[in-house]
Write a protein that holds these residues in place. Structure first.
Motif, short mmCIF file in Angstrom:
data_model
loop_
_atom_site.label_atom_id
_atom_site.label_comp_id
_atom_site.label_asym_id
_atom_site.label_seq_id
_atom_site.Cartn_x
_atom_site.Cartn_y
_atom_site.Cartn_z
N THR A 56 40.04 -71.62 -29.76
CA THR A 56 38.64 -71.89 -30.06
C THR A 56 38.47 -72.69 -31.36
O THR A 56 37.66 -73.62 -31.43
CB THR A 56 37.85 -70.57 -30.17
OG1 THR A 56 38.01 -69.83 -28.96
CG2 THR A 56 36.37 -70.85 -30.43
N ASN A 57 39.25 -72.34 -32.37
CA ASN A 57 39.15 -73.04 -33.65
C ASN A 57 39.53 -74.52 -33.52
O ASN A 57 38.88 -75.40 -34.08
CB ASN A 57 40.03 -72.37 -34.70
CG ASN A 57 39.51 -71.00 -35.08
OD1 ASN A 57 38.30 -70.73 -35.00
ND2 ASN A 57 40.42 -70.11 -35.49
N THR A 60 36.77 -76.35 -31.59
CA THR A 60 35.61 -76.58 -32.45
C THR A 60 35.88 -77.69 -33.46
O THR A 60 35.02 -78.53 -33.74
CB THR A 60 35.24 -75.29 -33.20
OG1 THR A 60 34.98 -74.25 -32.24
CG2 THR A 60 34.00 -75.50 -34.05
#
Length: 226
Positions: A56-57, A60
């Motif tokens: 997810t990081n 993003t």
């Protein structure tokens, strides 16, 4: 296509777009890289391992990077538009100088009808050696004159050092001045003439006094008429 390979390709697209923004500012290239990024991103999401989904990081971070690139692209487009408006406004303003008499910083002026003038500003009183050259850089006349502190005018009748009459055209003055103690002093030179045209081929419109080009930022004063 593996998740890791696709992720590397996405990062490569991000880096390529940022490099194009920093070096060339080419909007088409950035747009192409942005489309490539979206294609890679959707492929990456479609083929990711459900048991080991995309971090997810990292996901993003990629979105934030490209959002920044897209924003910079928009800013570049806006700046380009503003520069175009500014140039048009400056051009319109420059046209207003045609027919006006301007005084500007400079050493080159026109010899016309047997007369050429320069405005001199000496930091101190003293004497000066005056050298006048033609457009090719050839010395056509030398002489001496007395200077007073402040503004004054130096006129040349077009006579050369050999006594002949110089043809009309562009001539440049050089002033080598010294005070009464023999110490060199600073003398600024200015030219004056009627603007008869504007050159729009340069980045900033340039006023024309005959063949003399005067950048707008060198204009010191303007008077109506000749």
């Amino acid at each position: 296509m593996s998740v890791s390979n696709t992720s590397k390709l996405s990062n490569a697209a991000v880096n390529a777009a940022q490099n194009n923004t920093n070096t060339s500012g080419n909007g088409t290239s950035i747009a192409n890289n942005f489309d490539q990024f979206l294609t890679l991103l959707t492929t990456q999401l479609r083929n990711q391992n459900p048991l080991d989904p995309l971090d997810t990081n990292q996901f993003t971070q990629q979105l934030v990077q490209f959002a920044g690139v897209e924003q910079q692209l928009k800013q570049n487009e806006t700046l380009t538009a503003l520069l175009g408006v500014s140039k048009a406004t400056t051009g319109a303003s420059a046209i207003g100088f045609v027919g006006q008499t301007v005084t500007a910083d400079g050493a080159a002026t026109q010899l016309k009808e047997g007369k050429a003038e320069w405005k001199l500003n000496a930091s101190k009183g003293g004497t000066a050696t005056i050298t006048i050259k033609d457009a090719s850089g050839k010395v056509v006349q030398t002489g001496t004159t007395t200077l007073t502190a402040g503004d004054q005018t130096y006129s040349w009748d077009g006579k050369t050092s050999t006594g002949s009459t110089a043809p009309e055209g562009e001539y440049t003055i050089t002033v080598d001045a010294k005070d009464l103690a023999g110490t060199a002093i600073t003398v600024k030179t200015e030219i004056s003439g009627v603007v008869d045209g504007v050159d729009f081929s340069t980045a900033v419109p340039t006023l024309l006094i005959g063949a003399i080009k005067v950048p707008l930022d060198r204009v010191k004063s303007v008077k109506s008429g000749s």
